[in-house]
Scaffold this motif. Structure first.
Motif, PDB file in Angstrom:
ATOM      1  N   ARG A   1      -4.916  -4.791  -7.477  1.00 42.29           N
ATOM      2  CA  ARG A   1      -5.160  -3.675  -6.564  1.00 42.29           C
ATOM      3  C   ARG A   1      -5.528  -2.432  -7.381  1.00 42.29           C
ATOM      4  O   ARG A   1      -4.661  -1.657  -7.750  1.00 42.29           O
ATOM      5  CB  ARG A   1      -3.931  -3.421  -5.703  1.00 42.29           C
ATOM      6  N   PRO A   2      -6.832  -2.252  -7.676  1.00 40.48           N
ATOM      7  CA  PRO A   2      -7.252  -1.091  -8.451  1.00 40.48           C
ATOM      8  C   PRO A   2      -7.499   0.121  -7.559  1.00 40.48           C
ATOM      9  O   PRO A   2      -7.580   0.000  -6.333  1.00 40.48           O
ATOM     10  CB  PRO A   2      -8.561  -1.571  -9.082  1.00 40.48           C
ATOM     11  N   GLY A   3      -7.629   1.273  -8.175  1.00 43.91           N
ATOM     12  CA  GLY A   3      -7.966   2.470  -7.422  1.00 43.91           C
ATOM     13  C   GLY A   3      -8.125   3.675  -8.319  1.00 43.91           C
ATOM     14  O   GLY A   3      -8.019   3.575  -9.551  1.00 43.91           O
TER      15      GLY A   3
ATOM     16  N   ILE B   1      -8.252   9.524 -12.545  1.00 40.71           N
ATOM     17  CA  ILE B   1      -7.270   8.621 -13.124  1.00 40.71           C
ATOM     18  C   ILE B   1      -7.456   7.235 -12.496  1.00 40.71           C
ATOM     19  O   ILE B   1      -7.253   7.071 -11.294  1.00 40.71           O
ATOM     20  CB  ILE B   1      -5.829   9.134 -12.887  1.00 40.71           C
ATOM     21  N   ALA B   2      -7.862   6.267 -13.310  1.00 40.36           N
ATOM     22  CA  ALA B   2      -8.017   4.890 -12.834  1.00 40.36           C
ATOM     23  C   ALA B   2      -6.672   4.182 -12.969  1.00 40.36           C
ATOM     24  O   ALA B   2      -5.979   4.313 -13.967  1.00 40.36           O
ATOM     25  CB  ALA B   2      -9.080   4.167 -13.657  1.00 40.36           C
ATOM     26  N   TYR B   3      -6.303   3.437 -11.938  1.00 39.61           N
ATOM     27  CA  TYR B   3      -5.042   2.698 -11.979  1.00 39.61           C
ATOM     28  C   TYR B   3      -5.270   1.272 -11.517  1.00 39.61           C
ATOM     29  O   TYR B   3      -6.285   0.942 -10.905  1.00 39.61           O
ATOM     30  CB  TYR B   3      -3.962   3.377 -11.129  1.00 39.61           C
ATOM     31  N   VAL B   4      -4.295   0.443 -11.810  1.00 37.19           N
ATOM     32  CA  VAL B   4      -4.302  -0.931 -11.334  1.00 37.19           C
ATOM     33  C   VAL B   4      -2.864  -1.340 -11.026  1.00 37.19           C
ATOM     34  O   VAL B   4      -1.916  -0.884 -11.683  1.00 37.19           O
ATOM     35  CB  VAL B   4      -4.965  -1.889 -12.355  1.00 37.19           C
ATOM     36  N   CYS B   5      -2.735  -2.174 -10.023  1.00 37.58           N
ATOM     37  CA  CYS B   5      -1.426  -2.709  -9.644  1.00 37.58           C
ATOM     38  C   CYS B   5      -1.610  -4.199  -9.351  1.00 37.58           C
ATOM     39  O   CYS B   5      -2.590  -4.590  -8.719  1.00 37.58           O
ATOM     40  CB  CYS B   5      -0.916  -1.983  -8.389  1.00 37.58           C
ATOM     41  N   PHE B   6      -0.691  -5.011  -9.839  1.00 38.50           N
ATOM     42  CA  PHE B   6      -0.695  -6.436  -9.516  1.00 38.50           C
ATOM     43  C   PHE B   6       0.500  -6.692  -8.615  1.00 38.50           C
ATOM     44  O   PHE B   6       1.641  -6.643  -9.047  1.00 38.50           O
ATOM     45  CB  PHE B   6      -0.618  -7.286 -10.793  1.00 38.50           C
ATOM     46  N   ALA B   7       0.210  -6.902  -7.350  1.00 39.91           N
ATOM     47  CA  ALA B   7       1.290  -7.130  -6.364  1.00 39.91           C
ATOM     48  C   ALA B   7       0.774  -7.966  -5.221  1.00 39.91           C
ATOM     49  O   ALA B   7      -0.394  -7.985  -4.913  1.00 39.91           O
ATOM     50  CB  ALA B   7       1.815  -5.816  -5.855  1.00 39.91           C
TER      51      ALA B   7
ATOM     52  N   VAL C   1       7.482  -1.966  -7.246  1.00 44.46           N
ATOM     53  CA  VAL C   1       6.046  -2.132  -7.479  1.00 44.46           C
ATOM     54  C   VAL C   1       5.627  -1.182  -8.593  1.00 44.46           C
ATOM     55  O   VAL C   1       5.913   0.008  -8.556  1.00 44.46           O
ATOM     56  CB  VAL C   1       5.233  -1.860  -6.190  1.00 44.46           C
ATOM     57  N   SER C   2       4.942  -1.740  -9.600  1.00 44.31           N
ATOM     58  CA  SER C   2       4.509  -0.971 -10.764  1.00 44.31           C
ATOM     59  C   SER C   2       3.005  -0.712 -10.685  1.00 44.31           C
ATOM     60  O   SER C   2       2.212  -1.635 -10.536  1.00 44.31           O
ATOM     61  CB  SER C   2       4.839  -1.747 -12.044  1.00 44.31           C
TER      62      SER C   2
ATOM     63  N   GLN D   1       0.822  -1.206   0.000  1.00 44.23           N
ATOM     64  CA  GLN D   1       0.000   0.000   0.000  1.00 44.23           C
ATOM     65  C   GLN D   1       0.864   1.267   0.000  1.00 44.23           C
ATOM     66  O   GLN D   1       0.571   2.228  -0.723  1.00 44.23           O
ATOM     67  CB  GLN D   1      -0.945   0.009   1.210  1.00 44.23           C
ATOM     68  N   THR D   2       1.933   1.257   0.762  1.00 47.41           N
ATOM     69  CA  THR D   2       2.841   2.405   0.800  1.00 47.41           C
ATOM     70  C   THR D   2       3.569   2.564  -0.528  1.00 47.41           C
ATOM     71  O   THR D   2       3.712   3.677  -1.040  1.00 47.41           O
ATOM     72  CB  THR D   2       3.859   2.252   1.946  1.00 47.41           C
ATOM     73  N   LYS D   3       3.980   1.466  -1.123  1.00 47.21           N
ATOM     74  CA  LYS D   3       4.680   1.531  -2.410  1.00 47.21           C
ATOM     75  C   LYS D   3       3.764   2.081  -3.507  1.00 47.21           C
ATOM     76  O   LYS D   3       4.192   2.900  -4.318  1.00 47.21           O
ATOM     77  CB  LYS D   3       5.215   0.148  -2.797  1.00 47.21           C
ATOM     78  N   ILE D   4       2.504   1.645  -3.518  1.00 44.82           N
ATOM     79  CA  ILE D   4       1.545   2.168  -4.497  1.00 44.82           C
ATOM     80  C   ILE D   4       1.376   3.673  -4.288  1.00 44.82           C
ATOM     81  O   ILE D   4       1.446   4.461  -5.232  1.00 44.82           O
ATOM     82  CB  ILE D   4       0.188   1.435  -4.386  1.00 44.82           C
ATOM     83  N   SER D   5       1.164   4.066  -3.057  1.00 46.10           N
ATOM     84  CA  SER D   5       0.973   5.485  -2.735  1.00 46.10           C
ATOM     85  C   SER D   5       2.191   6.322  -3.114  1.00 46.10           C
ATOM     86  O   SER D   5       2.057   7.411  -3.694  1.00 46.10           O
ATOM     87  CB  SER D   5       0.664   5.634  -1.241  1.00 46.10           C
ATOM     88  N   GLN D   6       3.372   5.835  -2.850  1.00 42.76           N
ATOM     89  CA  GLN D   6       4.593   6.581  -3.168  1.00 42.76           C
ATOM     90  C   GLN D   6       4.792   6.710  -4.679  1.00 42.76           C
ATOM     91  O   GLN D   6       5.232   7.759  -5.161  1.00 42.76           O
ATOM     92  CB  GLN D   6       5.814   5.912  -2.531  1.00 42.76           C
ATOM     93  N   ALA D   7       4.460   5.663  -5.422  1.00 44.94           N
ATOM     94  CA  ALA D   7       4.570   5.732  -6.887  1.00 44.94           C
ATOM     95  C   ALA D   7       3.647   6.821  -7.427  1.00 44.94           C
ATOM     96  O   ALA D   7       4.036   7.621  -8.287  1.00 44.94           O
ATOM     97  CB  ALA D   7       4.230   4.375  -7.507  1.00 44.94           C
ATOM     98  N   ILE D   8       2.436   6.861  -6.915  1.00 44.93           N
ATOM     99  CA  ILE D   8       1.455   7.857  -7.353  1.00 44.93           C
ATOM    100  C   ILE D   8       1.884   9.256  -6.937  1.00 44.93           C
ATOM    101  O   ILE D   8       1.851  10.197  -7.742  1.00 44.93           O
ATOM    102  CB  ILE D   8       0.060   7.497  -6.808  1.00 44.93           C
ATOM    103  N   GLN D   9       2.290   9.427  -5.691  1.00 45.45           N
ATOM    104  CA  GLN D   9       2.698  10.750  -5.201  1.00 45.45           C
ATOM    105  C   GLN D   9       3.873  11.306  -5.993  1.00 45.45           C
ATOM    106  O   GLN D   9       3.936  12.502  -6.276  1.00 45.45           O
ATOM    107  CB  GLN D   9       3.051  10.683  -3.721  1.00 45.45           C
ATOM    108  N   SER D  10       4.794  10.443  -6.356  1.00 49.67           N
ATOM    109  CA  SER D  10       5.950  10.879  -7.140  1.00 49.67           C
ATOM    110  C   SER D  10       5.514  11.436  -8.490  1.00 49.67           C
ATOM    111  O   SER D  10       6.007  12.474  -8.935  1.00 49.67           O
ATOM    112  CB  SER D  10       6.917   9.710  -7.319  1.00 49.67           C
TER     113      SER D  10
END
Length: 150
Positions: free
Chosen positions: A69-71, A144-150, A118-119, A6-15
């Motif tokens: 993990r969509p969002g 912006i719809a995103y998805v992550c497979f992790a 994490v992508s 969850q933190t990795k997804i958030s950090q990727a987006i924030q960056s």
């Protein structure tokens, strides 16, 4: 300590959000309350950012297999009502929509945002919604719809 998924997804987006090609301040909805930006004592434009993870989906039986993990990332361009219009020093609503379009273009379909292995992938072209007014701002949201497979 290793960050969670969850933190990795958030950090990727924030960056990626921090690299927006617009000069407006970015205020995150889950951050400490901050004074709204001003210019010359008057309200100034800003971008409100909100990250909304959705339900995790288990695709495979194996316990340690990746999950979907969509969002949504919601970026709202907030333009002061006092600066809206066609007169001197004012900005036409179509120019504001153009700015929202630039935000959307920064998150093109299939863009990959990576943090610590994490992508996070933008799932489709972002949606630029119709503007609405509140007491002080014209708000134009970019979803912006995103998805992550992790």
């Amino acid at each position: 300590m290793t960050p969670t998924i969850q933190t990795k997804i958030s950090q990727a987006i924030q960056s990626r959000v921090s690299s927006l090609p617009l000069l407006y301040p970015i205020l995150w909805t889950d951050d400490e309350p901050a004074a709204l930006p001003t210019s010359g004592g008057q309200p100034a434009p800003y971008v409100e950012a909100h990250h909304e993870p959705n339900r995790t989906v288990r695709l495979l039986i194996k316990a340690d297999a990746p999950h979907e993990r969509p969002g949504l990332l919601l970026l709202t361009l907030c333009w002061p009502i006092a600066k809206l219009g066609t007169g001197s020093g004012k900005t036409h609503r179509n120019a504001i929509r153009e700015q929202a379009g630039k935000i959307a273009a920064h998150f093109r379909a299939d863009l990959r945002m990576i943090f610590d292995g994490v992508s996070v992938r933008v799932a489709k072209a972002p949606d630029v919604l119709g503007a609405y007014r509140d007491d002080a701002y014209l708000r134009t949201q970019v979803r912006i719809a995103y998805v992550c497979f992790a």
